[in-house]
Scaffold this motif. Structure first.
Motif, PDB file in Angstrom:
ATOM      1  N   HIS A   1       0.754  -1.294  -0.111  1.00  0.00           N
ATOM      2  CA  HIS A   1      -0.058   0.164   0.167  1.00  0.00           C
ATOM      3  C   HIS A   1       0.669   1.346   0.052  1.00  0.00           C
ATOM      4  O   HIS A   1       0.465   2.289   0.401  1.00  0.00           O
ATOM      5  N   GLY A   2       2.118   1.271  -0.515  1.00  0.00           N
ATOM      6  CA  GLY A   2       2.925   2.235  -0.684  1.00  0.00           C
ATOM      7  C   GLY A   2       2.442   3.124  -2.073  1.00  0.00           C
ATOM      8  O   GLY A   2       1.351   2.822  -2.485  1.00  0.00           O
ATOM      9  N   TYR A   3       3.290   4.105  -2.376  1.00  0.00           N
ATOM     10  CA  TYR A   3       2.725   5.007  -3.405  1.00  0.00           C
ATOM     11  C   TYR A   3       2.891   4.463  -4.750  1.00  0.00           C
ATOM     12  O   TYR A   3       1.977   4.418  -5.738  1.00  0.00           O
ATOM     13  N   CYS A   4       3.692   3.378  -4.976  1.00  0.00           N
ATOM     14  CA  CYS A   4       3.787   2.833  -6.192  1.00  0.00           C
ATOM     15  C   CYS A   4       4.111   1.263  -6.019  1.00  0.00           C
ATOM     16  O   CYS A   4       5.172   0.854  -5.493  1.00  0.00           O
TER      17      CYS A   4
ATOM     18  N   HIS B   1      -0.597   3.018  -8.463  1.00  0.00           N
ATOM     19  CA  HIS B   1      -0.312   4.146  -7.459  1.00  0.00           C
ATOM     20  C   HIS B   1      -1.150   4.041  -6.329  1.00  0.00           C
ATOM     21  O   HIS B   1      -2.324   3.346  -6.472  1.00  0.00           O
ATOM     22  N   GLY B   2      -1.026   4.549  -5.099  1.00  0.00           N
ATOM     23  CA  GLY B   2      -1.653   4.343  -4.094  1.00  0.00           C
ATOM     24  C   GLY B   2      -3.013   4.858  -4.104  1.00  0.00           C
ATOM     25  O   GLY B   2      -4.014   4.733  -3.403  1.00  0.00           O
ATOM     26  N   SER B   3      -3.157   5.915  -5.367  1.00  0.00           N
ATOM     27  CA  SER B   3      -4.553   6.590  -5.282  1.00  0.00           C
ATOM     28  C   SER B   3      -5.299   5.581  -6.268  1.00  0.00           C
ATOM     29  O   SER B   3      -6.576   5.831  -6.341  1.00  0.00           O
TER      30      SER B   3
ATOM     31  N   THR C   1       7.976   0.806  -4.053  1.00  0.00           N
ATOM     32  CA  THR C   1       8.712   2.255  -3.436  1.00  0.00           C
ATOM     33  C   THR C   1       8.736   2.079  -2.178  1.00  0.00           C
ATOM     34  O   THR C   1       7.679   1.618  -1.594  1.00  0.00           O
TER      35      THR C   1
ATOM     36  N   TYR D   1       6.590   9.915  -0.556  1.00  0.00           N
ATOM     37  CA  TYR D   1       5.694  10.386  -1.623  1.00  0.00           C
ATOM     38  C   TYR D   1       6.002  10.502  -3.051  1.00  0.00           C
ATOM     39  O   TYR D   1       6.961  11.010  -3.367  1.00  0.00           O
TER      40      TYR D   1
ATOM     41  N   ALA E   1       1.493   9.925  -9.278  1.00  0.00           N
ATOM     42  CA  ALA E   1       0.937   8.747  -9.901  1.00  0.00           C
ATOM     43  C   ALA E   1       1.874   8.558 -11.186  1.00  0.00           C
ATOM     44  O   ALA E   1       2.307   7.363 -11.704  1.00  0.00           O
TER      45      ALA E   1
ATOM     46  N   CYS F   1       5.050   6.256 -11.254  1.00  0.00           N
ATOM     47  CA  CYS F   1       5.096   5.221 -11.122  1.00  0.00           C
ATOM     48  C   CYS F   1       5.863   4.085 -12.507  1.00  0.00           C
ATOM     49  O   CYS F   1       5.765   2.939 -12.232  1.00  0.00           O
TER      50      CYS F   1
END
Length: 128
Positions: A30-33, A52-54, A98, A103, A106, A109
């Motif tokens: 659940h990291g950013y990438c 991406h985390g989003s 990552t 941070y 997106a 990634c």
């Protein structure tokens, strides 16, 4: 060093299907990438798909419509479902992530240089 463990590679005929798995920790997943990369002999490593985390997903043009990347939070596992495999898909496939505390937008990634942790790889062979 965070651990990512790939599995699911193998040898298939062209047109066949494989599903790769990458087991890791909750924080890494659940990291950013998080993403999948591949490297064929004599070629540079290239991005295949990333999340991406989003929730935004990016695919390489060469595999769009054939491959699907997904996370299973309950199993702390990243997947790559590969349909309609072609001989040119043959490569060593790696999952990567990552650092969870760093941070990244997106758009980052897709950049190999941004990834901090890598698995050992799983081999995919596609016979024509």
């Amino acid at each position: 060093q965070e651990e990512l463990v790939e599995s699911g590679g193998g040898s298939v005929q062209a047109g066949g299907t494989l599903e790769l798995s990458c087991a890791t920790s909750d924080s890494i997943l659940h990291g950013y990438c998080v993403g999948w990369f591949r490297q064929a002999p004599g070629q540079a490593r290239e991005g295949v798909a990333a999340i991406h985390g989003s929730g935004q997903i990016k695919y390489a043009d060469s595999i769009k419509g054939r491959f699907t990347i997904a996370k299973d939070s309950a199993k702390n596992t990243l997947y790559l479902r590969m349909n309609s495999l072609k001989p040119e898909d043959a490569a060593m496939y790696y999952c990567a992530a990552t650092r969870p505390t760093r941070y990244l937008p997106a758009g980052a990634c897709g950049a190999i240089s941004e990834y901090d942790f890598w698995g050992q790889g799983t081999q995919v062979t596609v016979a024509s």
